[in-house]
Structure formats: structure tokens, C-alpha cells
Scaffold this motif. Structure first.
Motif, PDB file in Angstrom:
ATOM      1  N   LYS B  27      36.907  53.317  42.714  1.00  0.00           N
ATOM      2  CA  LYS B  27      35.989  53.629  41.603  1.00  0.00           C
ATOM      3  C   LYS B  27      34.551  53.216  41.924  1.00  0.00           C
ATOM      4  O   LYS B  27      33.678  53.306  41.059  1.00  0.00           O
ATOM      5  N   GLY B  28      34.320  52.700  43.144  1.00  0.00           N
ATOM      6  CA  GLY B  28      32.977  52.257  43.505  1.00  0.00           C
ATOM      7  C   GLY B  28      32.525  51.002  42.783  1.00  0.00           C
ATOM      8  O   GLY B  28      31.328  50.796  42.575  1.00  0.00           O
ATOM      9  N   LEU B  29      33.481  50.177  42.392  1.00  0.00           N
ATOM     10  CA  LEU B  29      33.127  48.917  41.730  1.00  0.00           C
ATOM     11  C   LEU B  29      33.208  47.783  42.734  1.00  0.00           C
ATOM     12  O   LEU B  29      34.143  47.710  43.529  1.00  0.00           O
ATOM     13  N   LYS B  30      32.248  46.889  42.678  1.00  0.00           N
ATOM     14  CA  LYS B  30      32.256  45.779  43.624  1.00  0.00           C
ATOM     15  C   LYS B  30      33.381  44.801  43.336  1.00  0.00           C
ATOM     16  O   LYS B  30      33.699  44.555  42.174  1.00  0.00           O
ATOM     17  N   ARG B  35      35.386  39.140  39.024  1.00  0.00           N
ATOM     18  CA  ARG B  35      36.346  40.194  38.681  1.00  0.00           C
ATOM     19  C   ARG B  35      37.745  39.847  39.131  1.00  0.00           C
ATOM     20  O   ARG B  35      38.710  40.006  38.385  1.00  0.00           O
ATOM     21  N   LEU B  36      37.840  39.381  40.357  1.00  0.00           N
ATOM     22  CA  LEU B  36      39.150  39.003  40.873  1.00  0.00           C
ATOM     23  C   LEU B  36      39.754  37.883  40.031  1.00  0.00           C
ATOM     24  O   LEU B  36      40.913  37.943  39.637  1.00  0.00           O
ATOM     25  N   ALA B  37      38.941  36.876  39.743  1.00  0.00           N
ATOM     26  CA  ALA B  37      39.437  35.727  38.988  1.00  0.00           C
ATOM     27  C   ALA B  37      39.931  36.154  37.610  1.00  0.00           C
ATOM     28  O   ALA B  37      40.981  35.720  37.156  1.00  0.00           O
ATOM     29  N   VAL B  70      32.921  37.713  31.213  1.00  0.00           N
ATOM     30  CA  VAL B  70      34.329  37.830  30.838  1.00  0.00           C
ATOM     31  C   VAL B  70      34.510  39.034  29.913  1.00  0.00           C
ATOM     32  O   VAL B  70      35.374  39.888  30.135  1.00  0.00           O
ATOM     33  N   ASN B  71      33.670  39.144  28.903  1.00  0.00           N
ATOM     34  CA  ASN B  71      33.760  40.283  27.991  1.00  0.00           C
ATOM     35  C   ASN B  71      33.565  41.609  28.722  1.00  0.00           C
ATOM     36  O   ASN B  71      34.369  42.537  28.565  1.00  0.00           O
ATOM     37  N   ARG B  72      32.512  41.693  29.517  1.00  0.00           N
ATOM     38  CA  ARG B  72      32.209  42.927  30.240  1.00  0.00           C
ATOM     39  C   ARG B  72      33.344  43.298  31.175  1.00  0.00           C
ATOM     40  O   ARG B  72      33.765  44.454  31.242  1.00  0.00           O
ATOM     41  N   THR B  73      33.846  42.291  31.884  1.00  0.00           N
ATOM     42  CA  THR B  73      34.877  42.547  32.880  1.00  0.00           C
ATOM     43  C   THR B  73      36.181  43.001  32.230  1.00  0.00           C
ATOM     44  O   THR B  73      36.848  43.903  32.735  1.00  0.00           O
ATOM     45  N   LEU B  74      36.530  42.395  31.107  1.00  0.00           N
ATOM     46  CA  LEU B  74      37.755  42.810  30.432  1.00  0.00           C
ATOM     47  C   LEU B  74      37.656  44.272  30.007  1.00  0.00           C
ATOM     48  O   LEU B  74      38.627  45.026  30.105  1.00  0.00           O
ATOM     49  N   ILE B  75      36.482  44.679  29.568  1.00  0.00           N
ATOM     50  CA  ILE B  75      36.295  46.088  29.215  1.00  0.00           C
ATOM     51  C   ILE B  75      36.371  46.965  30.468  1.00  0.00           C
ATOM     52  O   ILE B  75      36.980  48.033  30.450  1.00  0.00           O
ATOM     53  N   THR B  76      35.783  46.470  31.552  1.00  0.00           N
ATOM     54  CA  THR B  76      35.887  47.196  32.829  1.00  0.00           C
ATOM     55  C   THR B  76      37.352  47.365  33.238  1.00  0.00           C
ATOM     56  O   THR B  76      37.771  48.468  33.621  1.00  0.00           O
ATOM     57  N   LEU B  77      38.120  46.303  33.135  1.00  0.00           N
ATOM     58  CA  LEU B  77      39.551  46.386  33.471  1.00  0.00           C
ATOM     59  C   LEU B  77      40.218  47.477  32.631  1.00  0.00           C
ATOM     60  O   LEU B  77      41.009  48.275  33.128  1.00  0.00           O
TER      61      LEU B  77
END
Ligand SMILES: [Mn+2]
Ligand SMILES: [Mn+2]
Ligand SMILES: [Zn+2]
Ligand SMILES: [Zn+2]
Lengths: 155, 155
Positions: B27-30, B35-37, B70-77
DNA sequence: GTACTATATAGGAGTAAATCCTATTTGTCA
DNA sequence: TGACAAATAGGATTTACTCCTATATAGTAC
């Protein structure tokens, strides 16, 4: 199947108002103008409004009404069994005083909630042993996606 | 039926981490440490944590991590298809990266979300014409009530 | 390895929704 | 008609995000 352009007729509105007054007395809750107004306003719509939406509508007729009262009263309606909080994922609470069996579709783009009724969904059977562990108070089938209007807008 | 005391084994954890890294690249996401954590932490639990709960856990190992991340990443997931937002009525968003078919029971008192899996719920058929009007992205059967622990506490 | 650049992050500010607090008002009932 | 418990208004507070922006860094190109 999908229900649209709902408006309650005034006979039905008065009948349910009487029922509501009875329910208040039964539970020892005062019949205040605010409570009546909020319940009656909720009966007039199938838009599954949030507290804020209700507040903005209600203050047209009751300029002094407070947002807190709207919030509190909607929860009271829920606790009385006069309204449901609509299921969903995230976003603000949405209310519904149509207690007939039916289901909801929520558009994740515009957040509109549409009623539909599919009889087989009323009758789905719970897993056999779940009642041994949990007291089940509510069982819902819930659909999410994009509504026709939002689909059209995207070209 | 009702699933309990979940812990992922480390082989599974590493396998899914690899899958996640592949998905990010696709998806071209770093692939950032944050993110991993966050993904790995979410895999380790079946508590369907909120962003706040994740944040409090993660800052033990990553003291500098921000709540916004954390909020942004959860939405990304969620957008990547690596996690779901759990359905519910009101309250804060709760996340789940167990993408196997299963259902949820939520306790309205303690807000705990319990997994269970009832095969017939996977297979419920949508009303025949609903696809003509709406694009259905998600179909859930959801139970609400009082859990065993809360029932016990009330005497 | 080094440099470049678009993406992601931290941390703080801002916002939306809901809840709490308290002085005042009001429905209910004697 | 008066007493009182319950309810309300309005403001303060809390909660759960979301937005902003300067800085940092993953991925890539050399
Ligand atoms: Mn409805
Ligand atoms: Mn789950
Ligand atoms: Zn829509
Ligand atoms: Zn519980």
C-alpha cells in the motif's frame, strides 16, 4: 423491505403520548413538558437523531431547553424502554423510539441510518449456551456500507 | 463457543508481522517502529482495546509515543484491512485485529467485549434487494447484555 | 554510505460529544 | 395550597478524538 418517507399520523402520536405518560407514572417519573417534547419529537422522525440534532430541532419550539436535558432525557427514554440507542461503530449516539422489530443500515460516509425489516433477522437463534454465562439484553443484526445517495455522488 | 484467555504464540505473531509488513509495502505505507508496535500490541490482546488503552500500554515500552499516532495508526490499520472497529452503541471506539469470522458480546456495565463464534451467524443471508440500493461493506450480529462477572457482583 | 523527499511522528492546540455541578424551578401528592 | 423530591438550565469539566506544524525518518536514488 427498506422503509422510507416516514411520518407518524397524529392519532398514533397521541396514542403513544398517552402510553408514554402512563409509563412515566408507572416508573415514578415526572411528566415534564421537556420530556414530553423530546419523546414526541423523536416519534416524528425516522432519522435516528443524535442529542445535538434533537436539541437544535427542539429549541425552535422550546428556546430555553438545555442540551443537558436533551441528553439526560434521551438516556431516560432508553432506560424506560421508550427508545433505543442505535448500534454502530464509533460516532455520536443515535436514538430511535420505533420499538417495532426492525434493523438498521448505516452509511459510513454520510452517517445516515436507514430502517429496514427482514423477518429472518428477527428470528436468528442465539448460540445454545450463551445464556448460561451472559444475560443477553439485546440482539441485533447490523449492516454498514455506502448508501445510494453517496454512491451517486462519487460519480 | 465463547473464547477465553487468548494469547497469541510467538510463531503466529511473527508470521502476522511479516504479513503486515508486506501489506504496508503493497500500500506504499512506511514500516515505522510505531506502526509495528501498535499492530503487534493489538495482536497480543483479545480485549478489544480503545486508543487510550493501547496508548497506556504502549508508552511503557515506547515512552515517547503520542496518543495522536496511536489514534491515527489504528485508523490506518482499519483502512488497510488489518483491523476492525468493533460495533457497539455509543462509548469510545474499540479495535480488533482478529479478522477471523467471529461475533461480539458487549457488557453494558463494564464495557468488556467478549468474542464468540457461532457459525450460523456467519451465514445469515442479506435481504434480497438491499444490494440494489446500498453497497453493503459489513454485516454483523451483535449481542449486548451483562457479563457473568458483573452479574455476580450484583450479589 | 550519502543525499533527497515524501511520509510519519510528537506535542500541543482545538473541537465535539457527553457528563457533572449547583442554584433554581416545578410536578406530584398530601 | 404548601412541602419536597425530582428535574431543569446553564455553565464548567471531562473525554475522546482531530487538527496543526515543526521535526524526524523510511524508502529510494545515486
Ligand atoms: Mn430504526
Ligand atoms: Mn473480537
Ligand atoms: Zn450516505
Ligand atoms: Zn461486565
Amino acid at each position: 423491505m427498506i422503509k422510507e418517507n416516514y411520518t407518524i399520523n397524529s392519532a398514533e402520536l397521541e396514542k403513544k403520548t398517552e402510553w408514554f405518560i402512563g409509563k412515566c407514572r408507572e416508573k415514578g417519573l415526572k411528566v415534564t413538558p421537556q420530556r414530553l417534547a423530546i419523546y414526541r419529537e423523536l416519534m416524528k422522525t425516522d432519522e435516528h437523531p443524535s442529542a445535538e440534532m434533537m436539541y437544535n430541532k427542539l429549541r425552535q419550539d422550546y428556546p430555553g431547553i438545555s442540551l443537558d436535558t436533551v441528553n439526560r432525557t434521551l438516556i431516560t427514554l432508553h432506560e424506560m424502554g421508550a427508545a433505543n440507542i442505535v448500534e454502530g461503530s464509533g460516532d455520536s449516539k443515535r436514538y430511535d423510539c420505533n420499538m417495532d422489530e426492525h434493523q438498521h443500515f448505516k452509511c459510513i460516509k454520510c452517517k445516515k441510518i436507514y430502517d429496514f425489516h427482514h423477518k429472518p433477522f428477527d428470528d436468528i437463534k442465539l448460540p445454545p449456551n450463551i445464556n448460561k454465562k451472559f444475560k443477553i439484553l439485546r440482539k441485533t443484526v447490523y449492516l454498514e456500507g455506502i448508501c445510494d445517495i453517496c454512491l451517486e455522488e462519487n460519480e
